[in-house]
Each structure stands twice: as C-alpha cells, then as structure tokens.
Design an enzyme around this catalytic site. Sequence first.
Site, PDB file in Angstrom:
ATOM      1  N   LYS A   1      12.648  -7.906  -7.662  1.00  0.00           N
ATOM      2  CA  LYS A   1      12.171  -6.588  -8.103  1.00  0.00           C
ATOM      3  C   LYS A   1      12.130  -6.492  -9.624  1.00  0.00           C
ATOM      4  O   LYS A   1      11.273  -5.815 -10.179  1.00  0.00           O
ATOM      5  CB  LYS A   1      13.060  -5.474  -7.536  1.00  0.00           C
ATOM      6  CG  LYS A   1      12.826  -5.188  -6.068  1.00  0.00           C
ATOM      7  CD  LYS A   1      13.511  -3.909  -5.631  1.00  0.00           C
ATOM      8  CE  LYS A   1      13.214  -3.585  -4.178  1.00  0.00           C
ATOM      9  NZ  LYS A   1      13.974  -2.460  -3.661  1.00  0.00           N
TER      10      LYS A   1
ATOM     11  N   LYS B   1       8.093  -9.737   3.100  1.00  0.00           N
ATOM     12  CA  LYS B   1       8.563  -8.707   4.028  1.00  0.00           C
ATOM     13  C   LYS B   1       7.820  -7.376   3.842  1.00  0.00           C
ATOM     14  O   LYS B   1       7.355  -7.060   2.750  1.00  0.00           O
ATOM     15  CB  LYS B   1      10.082  -8.503   3.902  1.00  0.00           C
ATOM     16  CG  LYS B   1      10.521  -7.695   2.716  1.00  0.00           C
ATOM     17  CD  LYS B   1      11.930  -7.126   2.943  1.00  0.00           C
ATOM     18  CE  LYS B   1      12.197  -6.085   1.872  1.00  0.00           C
ATOM     19  NZ  LYS B   1      13.070  -5.024   2.253  1.00  0.00           N
TER      20      LYS B   1
ATOM     21  N   LYS C   1       8.569  -0.341   2.128  1.00  0.00           N
ATOM     22  CA  LYS C   1       8.015   1.006   2.009  1.00  0.00           C
ATOM     23  C   LYS C   1       7.454   1.281   0.622  1.00  0.00           C
ATOM     24  O   LYS C   1       6.645   2.169   0.448  1.00  0.00           O
ATOM     25  CB  LYS C   1       9.033   2.068   2.433  1.00  0.00           C
ATOM     26  CG  LYS C   1      10.350   2.074   1.709  1.00  0.00           C
ATOM     27  CD  LYS C   1      11.209   3.234   2.211  1.00  0.00           C
ATOM     28  CE  LYS C   1      12.540   2.795   2.777  1.00  0.00           C
ATOM     29  NZ  LYS C   1      13.400   2.053   1.847  1.00  0.00           N
TER      30      LYS C   1
HETATM   31  N1  AQP Z   1      10.684  -5.767   6.470  1.00  0.00           N
HETATM   32  C1  AQP Z   1      11.869  -5.518   7.007  1.00  0.00           C
HETATM   33  N2  AQP Z   1      12.229  -6.072   8.179  1.00  0.00           N
HETATM   34  C2  AQP Z   1      13.439  -5.793   8.742  1.00  0.00           C
HETATM   35  N3  AQP Z   1      14.352  -4.976   8.170  1.00  0.00           N
HETATM   36  C3  AQP Z   1      14.026  -4.414   6.997  1.00  0.00           C
HETATM   37  N4  AQP Z   1      14.675  -3.556   6.191  1.00  0.00           N
HETATM   38  C4  AQP Z   1      13.915  -3.273   5.106  1.00  0.00           C
HETATM   39  N5  AQP Z   1      12.746  -3.918   5.193  1.00  0.00           N
HETATM   40  C5  AQP Z   1      12.792  -4.633   6.356  1.00  0.00           C
HETATM   41  C6  AQP Z   1      15.994  -3.019   6.476  1.00  0.00           C
HETATM   42  O1  AQP Z   1      15.897  -1.603   6.416  1.00  0.00           O
HETATM   43  C7  AQP Z   1      17.140  -1.091   5.956  1.00  0.00           C
HETATM   44  C8  AQP Z   1      16.905  -0.079   4.885  1.00  0.00           C
HETATM   45  O2  AQP Z   1      16.404  -0.693   3.740  1.00  0.00           O
HETATM   46  P1  AQP Z   1      16.493   0.036   2.341  1.00  0.00           P
HETATM   47  O3  AQP Z   1      15.700   1.265   2.363  1.00  0.00           O
HETATM   48  O4  AQP Z   1      17.905   0.228   1.970  1.00  0.00           O
HETATM   49  O5  AQP Z   1      15.920  -0.951   1.301  1.00  0.00           O
HETATM   50  P2  AQP Z   1      15.057  -2.219   1.397  1.00  0.00           P
HETATM   51  O6  AQP Z   1      15.747  -3.283   2.212  1.00  0.00           O
HETATM   52  O7  AQP Z   1      14.717  -2.607   0.004  1.00  0.00           O
HETATM   53  O8  AQP Z   1      13.786  -1.695   2.207  1.00  0.00           O
HETATM   54  P3  AQP Z   1      12.303  -1.544   1.719  1.00  0.00           P
HETATM   55  O9  AQP Z   1      11.524  -0.930   2.816  1.00  0.00           O
HETATM   56  O10 AQP Z   1      11.814  -2.854   1.192  1.00  0.00           O
HETATM   57  O11 AQP Z   1      12.450  -0.480   0.563  1.00  0.00           O
HETATM   58  P4  AQP Z   1      11.971  -0.601  -0.937  1.00  0.00           P
HETATM   59  O12 AQP Z   1      10.508  -0.876  -0.855  1.00  0.00           O
HETATM   60  O13 AQP Z   1      12.295   0.716  -1.565  1.00  0.00           O
HETATM   61  O14 AQP Z   1      12.741  -1.725  -1.556  1.00  0.00           O
HETATM   62  C9  AQP Z   1      17.992  -2.263   5.512  1.00  0.00           C
HETATM   63  O15 AQP Z   1      18.934  -2.562   6.529  1.00  0.00           O
HETATM   64  C10 AQP Z   1      16.998  -3.375   5.402  1.00  0.00           C
HETATM   65  O16 AQP Z   1      17.574  -4.639   5.643  1.00  0.00           O
END
Ligand code: AQP
Length: 325
Positions: free
Chosen positions: A111, A192, A195
């Site tokens: 990031k 992956k 969001k």
């Molecule tokens: N692509 C994914 N597949 C499976 N699990 C996922 N998680 C996130 N993306 C995937 C799981 O969702 C939970 C919450 O995640 P988070 O919001 O704390 O942050 P993150 O992992 O960084 O998720 P995002 O969607 O990628 O958010 P942004 O874009 O803001 O960084 C966690 O348990 C994560 O493992």
Amino acid sequence: MERVLSGIQPTGAVTLGNYIGAMQRFVQMQEEADCYFCVVNMHALTIPQDPELLKQRTIDLVAIYLATGLDPAKSTIFVQSQVPAHAEAAWLLQCVARVGELNRMVQFKEKGKGSESVLAGLYTYPVLMAADILLYNPKRVPVGEDQKQHLELTREIAERFNRDYAEIFTLPEPYIGEVGARIMGLDNPTKKMSKSADSEFNYITLLDEPKKIEKKLKRAVTDSENVIRFDPVAKPGISNLLNIYSSLSGKSIKELEKQYEGLGYGQFKKDLIEVTIDHLAPIQSRFYEIRNSGEVEQVLKQGREKAAAVADETLKRIKDAMGII
Ligand code: AQP
C-alpha cells in the site's frame, strides 16, 4: 467458553472478499464462541478519508454486520474508536514491537509503495491491530489469508510481552477458511479483491444491485479454454469464480466441476449471477430495514459497554506490568 474477535475497516462497501473470507464465518462462530466483532474505523485513517463519508460507512458497516446475521444477543458488536483502550494499548504495544518487524509487513510495502508521503499510521497500524486483538485475549481470529502476517506479528508481540513483563496474553491463532480465504479481483484474478480497488469491476459489494452484479460478473476475466476446472495457477479467473460460487451456494468445488462438465463459461456465469443475486437479496433488504430503524445506535451502546468492560481490565494489567501509573 472460547473467545473470538475480528474486525473490518469501513474503507468502502464490504466486498464478497470480506464477506467470504471473514464475515460468513463470523455468523457461524457466534453459535459456538463468545464473539467480539468490531468496526475498526481508526484503521481506516491510515489512508486519507472523507470525514463525513467515514462516519456514514462506519454506521453502515454495523448495519451490514447485523444484516448478514450477527445477533447482538450472541455477539458483542462495537466500533473501535468508542472503546478508548484500543488507542492507549496500541501506544504501549508500540513500545514492545520492533521496527524490524514492521519493516517486514507486506501490506505496508504494497500500500505504501515506498512513498515518503505515506501516513505514519499505515506503518504502525499492525500494532493497533495487535492491541485490538490482545485486549480481548481471543483464542481464534477469523480472517482472510491476507491478514496472516499481521496475526503472526500479534503473536510475537504477545510472546515478548509475556516474557519481558507479565504473562497476560493468550496467543491468538488466525482462523482461515479452507475455501474462499483469498478471493481475487474480478478484473485481475492474480491480485486480491479489495474494497478500495481503483476500478469497481474489481469487486462485488454486498449492496450491489442485481443489474450491477450481472454486469460485473459478465465482465469477470476468465480464459479461452471454456472448461470449468479448478486450477488457480493455470486458470486463476475461473478458479476464483468457482471459489465464490462454492462459498455462496454451499456446494463443493468438486461438485461444481461435475455439474458444469461439458458446459461452457456462458452457462456457468449465468448461474453464478443468479446464485449471487439470490444470496445477497435477503442481506440487502435487512440492511435497509436496519439502517432506517435506529437499531444500530442501540446495538452500539450495548456493545461499547460490554467491550470496554473487557478491554479496560486488560489495559489495566498491561499498564501495571509496564509500570505506567
Ligand atoms: N479478497 C479477500 N479474500 C478473502 N478475505 C479478504 N479480506 C479482505 N479481502 C479479502 C478479509 O476481510 C477482512 C476485513 O478486511 P479489512 O477491511 O480489515 O482490510 P483488508 O484486508 O485490507 O480488506 P480490503 O477489502 O482489501 O480493504 P482495503 O481495500 O481498505 O485495504 C479481513 O479478515 C481480511 O482478511
């Protein structure tokens, strides 16, 4: 009863990745454990946010928790910033964590991309996550695979604290699902689903309307073989769609491969669109009901009190052990 904790950042609408990787199992776990689920809104600040939007997304995420089936009578549902012990413990644990450990965090490298203007919070946030977890001494933390490294850091911090100060912390285990631990981007199945991805064709959100779901899945990257087979290396696109299909329908990947033997991607995608729309429809209608009902405020008041009672007690023990009056 075993204790469980997990959280999600309100950085955008919750995706099928968040849901399948984490939230779907939250709902199962509340039947068998003492569960704490939080909206980690302070983590969201590691990337610049619009303040009004952040407030709205925080409340919406609580409503999503409830809409997916979390029951406040069984689970403690709360917002991280409403339990001040999290921020306080994060500072104390920053004085236990080491720079070398933070330097190794892959998510920061991905990031931050080495930029000087990246916020310092993005660098130290894995320690805030360690504080979120350790304050509740959970045995298991249901997460997607991308959080495995952060959980390892949490364990290292806990072990060091237990050794150097006082035996306070349970060492938490990541609890990662067998299917769907890493849902990939629809537009790029080698990365992956996220969001906060640049393109909305990367993800499906839990609140996407049927037309949008159809459009996104129709555009999802596959390959030219036209054979439905699970092979994440040779066929990352179709394997990702199989993972999604399996997680939403409850059918195993083997069953799906059999069901689609001799059929092409057109039929497979058509059915997946239907399965996705049908799975999300009741969540969506509950979400809009809950958001308009004032239920979220009630749930958060109760959740904040229950969470603070546990977190404050652990914080007191941390401070005592570290000599902080
Ligand atoms: N692509 C994914 N597949 C499976 N699990 C996922 N998680 C996130 N993306 C995937 C799981 O969702 C939970 C919450 O995640 P988070 O919001 O704390 O942050 P993150 O992992 O960084 O998720 P995002 O969607 O990628 O958010 P942004 O874009 O803001 O960084 C966690 O348990 C994560 O493992």
